[in-house]
Design a protein around this motif. Structure first.
Motif, PDB file in Angstrom:
ATOM      1  N   GLU A  38      -4.622   8.950   0.225  1.00  0.00           N
ATOM      2  CA  GLU A  38      -4.904   9.831   1.365  1.00  0.00           C
ATOM      3  C   GLU A  38      -4.461  11.270   1.094  1.00  0.00           C
ATOM      4  OE1 GLU A  38      -3.563   6.920   1.436  1.00  0.00           O
ATOM      5  OE2 GLU A  38      -4.354   5.677   3.053  1.00  0.00           O
TER       6      GLU A  38
ATOM      7  N   GLU B 177       3.507  12.334  12.032  1.00  0.00           N
ATOM      8  CA  GLU B 177       3.097  11.551  10.863  1.00  0.00           C
ATOM      9  C   GLU B 177       4.301  11.267   9.964  1.00  0.00           C
ATOM     10  OE1 GLU B 177       0.003  13.809   9.015  1.00  0.00           O
ATOM     11  OE2 GLU B 177      -1.588  12.967  10.277  1.00  0.00           O
ATOM     12  N   SER B 178       5.164  12.260   9.841  1.00  0.00           N
ATOM     13  CA  SER B 178       6.332  12.066   8.974  1.00  0.00           C
ATOM     14  C   SER B 178       7.302  11.049   9.557  1.00  0.00           C
ATOM     15  CB  SER B 178       7.043  13.404   8.739  1.00  0.00           C
ATOM     16  OG  SER B 178       7.700  13.832   9.906  1.00  0.00           O
TER      17      SER B 178
ATOM     18  N   TYR C 124      -0.984   6.170  14.618  1.00  0.00           N
ATOM     19  CA  TYR C 124      -1.183   6.354  13.162  1.00  0.00           C
ATOM     20  C   TYR C 124      -1.219   4.978  12.523  1.00  0.00           C
ATOM     21  CZ  TYR C 124      -0.031   8.173   8.428  1.00  0.00           C
ATOM     22  OH  TYR C 124      -0.018   8.494   7.094  1.00  0.00           O
TER      23      TYR C 124
ATOM     24  N   LYS D  84       0.519  -0.758   8.805  1.00  0.00           N
ATOM     25  CA  LYS D  84       1.536  -0.535   9.816  1.00  0.00           C
ATOM     26  C   LYS D  84       0.861   0.156  10.992  1.00  0.00           C
ATOM     27  CE  LYS D  84       2.597   3.891   7.762  1.00  0.00           C
ATOM     28  NZ  LYS D  84       3.554   4.764   7.071  1.00  0.00           N
TER      29      LYS D  84
ATOM     30  N   SER E 281      12.630  14.016   1.848  1.00  0.00           N
ATOM     31  CA  SER E 281      12.538  15.106   2.813  1.00  0.00           C
ATOM     32  C   SER E 281      13.688  16.070   2.592  1.00  0.00           C
ATOM     33  CB  SER E 281      12.593  14.516   4.235  1.00  0.00           C
ATOM     34  OG  SER E 281      12.577  15.545   5.192  1.00  0.00           O
TER      35      SER E 281
ATOM     36  N   PRO F  33      13.213  12.059   8.636  1.00  0.00           N
ATOM     37  CA  PRO F  33      13.022  13.371   8.002  1.00  0.00           C
ATOM     38  C   PRO F  33      14.214  14.283   8.240  1.00  0.00           C
ATOM     39  CG  PRO F  33      11.041  12.709   9.150  1.00  0.00           C
ATOM     40  CD  PRO F  33      12.096  11.699   9.500  1.00  0.00           C
TER      41      PRO F  33
ATOM     42  N   ARG G  71      11.059  22.116   6.939  1.00  0.00           N
ATOM     43  CA  ARG G  71      11.183  20.722   6.505  1.00  0.00           C
ATOM     44  C   ARG G  71      10.024  20.416   5.565  1.00  0.00           C
ATOM     45  NH1 ARG G  71      10.298  18.873  10.922  1.00  0.00           N
ATOM     46  NH2 ARG G  71      12.371  19.254  11.754  1.00  0.00           N
TER      47      ARG G  71
ATOM     48  N   GLN H  13       4.535   8.516   3.674  1.00  0.00           N
ATOM     49  CA  GLN H  13       5.914   8.780   4.081  1.00  0.00           C
ATOM     50  C   GLN H  13       6.777   7.657   3.517  1.00  0.00           C
ATOM     51  OE1 GLN H  13       3.810   7.509   6.610  1.00  0.00           O
ATOM     52  NE2 GLN H  13       2.717   9.418   6.915  1.00  0.00           N
TER      53      GLN H  13
ATOM     54  N   GLY I 222      -8.015   5.474   5.474  1.00  0.00           N
ATOM     55  CA  GLY I 222      -6.731   4.972   5.014  1.00  0.00           C
ATOM     56  C   GLY I 222      -5.694   5.243   6.082  1.00  0.00           C
ATOM     57  N   PHE I 223      -4.478   5.556   5.670  1.00  0.00           N
ATOM     58  CA  PHE I 223      -3.442   5.896   6.656  1.00  0.00           C
ATOM     59  C   PHE I 223      -3.778   7.264   7.251  1.00  0.00           C
ATOM     60  CE2 PHE I 223      -0.750   2.453   6.685  1.00  0.00           C
ATOM     61  CZ  PHE I 223      -0.322   2.067   5.424  1.00  0.00           C
TER      62      PHE I 223
ATOM     63  N   GLU J  20       2.281   4.674   0.864  1.00  0.00           N
ATOM     64  CA  GLU J  20       2.182   5.428   2.102  1.00  0.00           C
ATOM     65  C   GLU J  20       2.374   6.906   1.826  1.00  0.00           C
ATOM     66  OE1 GLU J  20       4.728   3.898   5.117  1.00  0.00           O
ATOM     67  OE2 GLU J  20       4.193   1.824   4.726  1.00  0.00           O
TER      68      GLU J  20
ATOM     69  N   LEU K 259       4.597  16.465  12.122  1.00  0.00           N
ATOM     70  CA  LEU K 259       5.937  15.908  12.314  1.00  0.00           C
ATOM     71  C   LEU K 259       5.861  14.436  12.704  1.00  0.00           C
ATOM     72  CD1 LEU K 259       8.981  16.347  12.530  1.00  0.00           C
ATOM     73  CD2 LEU K 259       8.650  17.076  14.872  1.00  0.00           C
TER      74      LEU K 259
ATOM     75  N   LYS L  99       0.856  -1.189   0.000  1.00  0.00           N
ATOM     76  CA  LYS L  99       0.000   0.000   0.000  1.00  0.00           C
ATOM     77  C   LYS L  99       0.892   1.239   0.000  1.00  0.00           C
ATOM     78  CE  LYS L  99      -3.286   2.351   3.093  1.00  0.00           C
ATOM     79  NZ  LYS L  99      -4.061   3.064   2.078  1.00  0.00           N
TER      80      LYS L  99
ATOM     81  N   SER M  84       6.319   8.241  10.726  1.00  0.00           N
ATOM     82  CA  SER M  84       5.595   6.968  10.717  1.00  0.00           C
ATOM     83  C   SER M  84       5.906   6.106   9.505  1.00  0.00           C
ATOM     84  CB  SER M  84       4.079   7.246  10.772  1.00  0.00           C
ATOM     85  OG  SER M  84       3.750   8.027  11.898  1.00  0.00           O
ATOM     86  N   ALA M  85       6.992   6.403   8.804  1.00  0.00           N
ATOM     87  CA  ALA M  85       7.332   5.603   7.629  1.00  0.00           C
ATOM     88  C   ALA M  85       7.705   4.186   8.043  1.00  0.00           C
ATOM     89  CB  ALA M  85       8.501   6.253   6.881  1.00  0.00           C
ATOM     90  N   TYR M  86       7.340   3.236   7.194  1.00  0.00           N
ATOM     91  CA  TYR M  86       7.703   1.835   7.469  1.00  0.00           C
ATOM     92  C   TYR M  86       7.862   1.095   6.152  1.00  0.00           C
ATOM     93  CZ  TYR M  86       7.908  -2.787   9.487  1.00  0.00           C
ATOM     94  OH  TYR M  86       8.332  -4.041   9.847  1.00  0.00           O
TER      95      TYR M  86
ATOM     96  N   SER N 122      -3.713   2.449   9.301  1.00  0.00           N
ATOM     97  CA  SER N 122      -4.719   2.483   8.234  1.00  0.00           C
ATOM     98  C   SER N 122      -6.038   1.975   8.793  1.00  0.00           C
ATOM     99  CB  SER N 122      -4.274   1.613   7.051  1.00  0.00           C
ATOM    100  OG  SER N 122      -5.279   1.597   6.050  1.00  0.00           O
TER     101      SER N 122
END
Lengths: 432, 411
Positions: free
Chosen positions: A214, B39-40, B7, B91, A169, B208, A176, A163, B20-21, A161, B37, A159, B42-44, B9
């Motif tokens: 999203e 949310e940023s 955070y 995630k 970034s 980030p 930022r 991020q 969604g996410f 995302e 910040l 899916k 929360s990458a996986y 989905s």
């Protein structure tokens, strides 16, 4: 004096495909090569330093302050990597919009897979990665589905995302900023193309973005998260409509198809809200009034054709490409328009508000049905993974939307035949 | 007060219209800037596709980062959460925002390992989270067993801890290594006051920009690992045999498990950076700003030999800087320094006296004649100048007479 073996004819203006900043080629930054030059003020301590060079070697490559020749470029504003074709090819931005789970990533993968084969073979147009590093994610999608050594184990694309790998970034003006990573392709005529002698003029760098759905929900756009602002530059909008998420179609689809996506209880979505949000952002970015129609073409791509095809009998989805005896091929616009009308009629019966919104948004609207996989998903008994088996994947019409736009915008890149004059946007340049 | 954000989905998020996410739970007073910040963060990246539930081969991202502008600490757990409502990869990211008052003595890693502080699954409807107490956790004691098991020598924990908050390190790991346990054990060898200064992540998949990270764990073969290799960053590769760790007080602590010398070690570490002057008792040198106080995100670690040489060079240079004039009021300085400065002052005074004497002799002896002669020469010059003036005066008179003659003729 020894002449250089080649020369670049540079565009007078360059657009960064990551941050859409306009600049002249002489302002492009170079990326240091020497390992000691680690740490960039905008990208962080793990990235090589970007710099404006004052020394070059005979090959025309910049020399960094440690004396190493450099070969890679970067944008002067965001410092993200810039592929070389962005300096000599004019960019062509296309935005792919849609709600979460409508199939954008699958469509993108199938579209690129089909175009890599169809464009060179049928139109004598090369379609290659402008920067393989940029397209790594997309290439991975294609490998999983179309070049998988294991053809029987179901595969599933992650899916998308908001991020992580799909984004970069950087620091701009002290803030930022998160920017989407574009997928970049060089599209050029090759030997045998009717306009081969005008290659420099009509070759383009195609920029596609795979945003998470999203990102198009109301309120998600911000100055620090401008991930959908490519809408301002887009020459065409591909809006993906997923019939399986429409509550009104769900009952019909359950009878017509046993696909798991039509099962009762699965989440539905009001996709016209996504459309309105996209339209609002585009109008705002381009300075249009709230009721102004844009000249930017809109293609409403109705995804997951394999699920709803039986609801539109008589839909002729044979290859819309006609080939002459001399081998020259052209897109049959008449066929595409005919299918477009049929799909429009189908959608109007299901979601009239979407059709009305689309036609009040743009002067040039097409409806194209696609199936990125051509089949439904299955569950592997051993691993429990639900996905599509590579051996079953057979995309349907995934290359048509882009081929259609290239034939209308390519200024001679892809020939077309047929079509009505009022519908076809002949000679339309960058969308307004 | 601890603020939180979850955070994942979901078909419906905390914010109306979101799906969604999205944020499914959060404390009431989180600012939009902090929410964005978090949310940023929360990458996986899934290494393995889940089938229903989370895949055991997918690592958990545990991270401790510092918010910009002194905004506090963020403890994060981001992990595979199986499939979401649309049968796609999901995630779960749980973030805790801690102020300086909320930080526990054992440190961030211990706090994250403590059960109940960070969620492993999410169920229910979106909701606003109420304030709650967190468990401080129990600092690992004894030898660093996880390091022993992974590398064969617990001393490598000390090698990581030795740099403290002054040195950034990149560790190469592979699932199912318990990277959080490794970091927790290393942090137990760091002075209490420095533990919360050390930022880390157990699975770097893109932090980030602007948020530094001192201790980064990269998965072997990942793009981050490849980039580190390409950039020739010095790596502590835990996936290959490392042999014995370099000797250091921290390495010894890690092997023996005896942390009672931690305070002495902390002092001796700081003394290596600011050595005392020989022969003194309880020295108090002029305050020099500590690197640890200023900037945690230092240059990447250079190869070990170079780093040791650099520390020694720095120590020598700092020793030279440390020899400063003693304070006048209230502080005692070393006797040797006093004597040295007294000698310098006496020499200066002697030179001054000699200089004055020489100058005086020069003036009142033959040299003065030349000065007088110069003066008389100047008087002569003045006389000649006066003569010149006279000559000019005569010329002026003659001109005036001529003018008169002309005027009289005209008349």
């Amino acid at each position: 004096m020894k002449l250089l073996p080649y020369r670049y004819s540079l565009n007078p203006g360059v657009v960064c495909p990551s941050c859409w900043h306009d600049f002249t080629p002489d302002n492009a930054r170079w990326i240091s090569s020497h390992p000691d030059l680690l740490g960039d003020p905008k990208l962080g301590e793990h990235e090589r330093l970007r710099f404006l060079p004052s020394k070059f070697n005979l090959a025309g490559n910049a020399i960094d302050e440690k004396g190493s020749p450099c070969e890679r470029l970067a944008c002067p504003r965001c410092h993200l990597g810039l592929p070389w074709p962005s300096l000599d090819l004019r960019p062509l931005f296309y935005s792919i919009v849609g709600s979460p789970a409508c199939g954008k990533s699958y469509l993108l993968a199938s579209m690129c897979f089909q175009l890599r084969q169809a464009l060179p073979a049928k139109f004598r147009v090369s379609f290659t990665d402008a920067d393989p590093q940029c397209n790594q994610i997309l290439n991975d999608y294609e490998e999983q589905q179309f070049f998988n050594a294991d053809q029987n184990t179901p595969v599933q694309l992650r899916k998308t995302e908001e991020q992580g790998d799909n984004y970069a970034s950087t620091m701009i003006d002290g803030a930022r900023i998160q920017l989407p990573r574009p997928f970049l392709f060089s599209v050029r005529p090759v030997d045998g193309h009717p306009n081969e002698h005008q290659s420099e003029r009509i070759a383009r760098m195609l920029c596609l973005y795979d945003n998470a759905g999203e990102s198009y929900t109301p309120g998600r756009d911000s100055s620090t998260n401008p991930v959908t602002r490519h809408l301002a530059k887009s020459a065409a909008i591909f809006f993906c409509f997923d019939p399986t998420q429409d509550a009104r179609l769900r009952a019909k689809l359950q009878k017509a198809s046993g696909d798991s996506q039509t099962k009762a209880g699965r989440a539905t979505s009001r996709q016209e809200i996504i459309f309105h949000e996209m339209a609002s952002r585009l109008r705002s970015l381009r300075g249009l009034g709230s009721s102004d129609k844009t000249d930017c073409p809109l293609i409403v791509i109705v995804t997951k054709l394999d699920v709803w095809r039986s609801l539109v009998p008589g839909l002729n989805l044979d290859d819309p490409i006609r080939t002459r005896a001399d081998g020259l091929s052209a897109l049959d616009l008449g066929r595409v328009e005919e299918v477009s009308q049929q799909v429009r009629q189908f959608l109007h019966g299901v979601s009239p508000e979407l059709v009305t919104s689309a036609e009040s948004f743009s002067r040039h609207v097409h409806f194209v049905p696609v199936s990125a996989t051509g089949c439904g998903s299955v569950t592997d008994t051993e691993t429990g993974v639900t996905g599509v088996r590579p051996c079953d994947i057979a995309p349907i019409w995934c290359d048509v939307p882009l081929t259609l736009m290239l034939s209308l915008h390519g200024q001679g890149l892809i020939p077309y035949v047929g079509g009505s004059g009022s519908k076809v946007a002949k000679g339309v340049r960058d969308g307004k | 007060m601890v603020n939180e954000l979850i955070y994942t989905s979901a078909p419906r998020g905390l914010k109306p219209g979101s799906r969604g996410f999205c944020v499914v739970a959060a404390s009431a007073n989180l600012s939009p800037k902090i929410v964005s910040l978090l949310e940023s963060l929360s990458a996986y990246r899934h290494l393995n596709l889940p089938a229903g539930g989370p895949h055991p081969g997918n690592p958990v991202v545990w991270s401790h980062l510092l918010l910009p502008e002194g905004g506090g600490s963020v403890l994060s757990r981001v992990a595979d959460a199986g499939l979401d409502y649309s049968d796609r990869t999901n995630k779960l990211a749980h973030h805790l925002v801690l102020s300086s008052m909320d930080r526990s003595t054992p440190g961030p890693a211990t706090m994250m390992r403590s059960a109940g502080n960070l969620s492993r699954q999410w169920t229910g409807d979106p909701r606003t989270l109420t304030a709650r107490d967190l468990s401080a956790g129990v600092l690992p004691g004894g030898p660093c067993r996880t390091w022993q098991r992974v590398t064969g020598d617990a001393g490598w924990a000390g090698e990581l801890a030795r740099g403290g908050s002054r040195q950034s390190r990149t560790l190469v790991v592979t699932p199912p290594m318990d990277a959080l346990a490794l970091i927790d054990e290393a942090l137990s060898l760091v002075a209490e006051n420095d533990r919360w200064k050390i930022t880390f992540t157990t699975f770097d998949n893109g932090i980030p920009q602007g948020l530094g990270c001192l201790w980064r764990c990269v998965i072997v073969g990942s793009p981050e690992h490849q980039k580190a290799v390409a950039n020739q960053v010095a790596l502590l590769d835990l996936t290959i045999p490392l042999g014995a760790a370099p000797e250091s007080p921290q390495a010894e602590m890690a092997r023996s498990g005896d942390r009672t010398s931690l305070l002495r070690t902390a002092r001796s570490v700081s003394s290596q950076a600011r050595p005392t002057v020989v022969g003194t008792e309880t020295p108090q040198l002029a305050d020099a700003p500590s690197a640890a106080d200023q900037d945690y995100q230092l240059a990447p670690l250079k190869p070990q030999l170079e780093s040791i040489a650099a520390v020694r060079t720095t120590a020598t240079a700092t020793a030279k800087r440390a020899v400063k004039p003693p304070k006048i009021n209230g502080s005692s300085a070393s006797t040797g320094t006093l004597l040295l400065w007294f000698a310098v002052a006496m020499a200066a005074m002697l030179l001054l006296v000699v200089g004055v004497g020489v100058a005086g002799w020069y003036f009142f002896s033959g040299a003065a004649v030349s000065v007088v002669e110069k003066k008389s020469r100047s008087i002569d010059d003045m006389v000649r100048a006066d003569d010149t003036d006279l000559v000019m005066s005569d010329a002026g008179r003659q001109a005036a007479e001529k003018q008169l003659q002309i005027q009289s003729r005209q008349m």
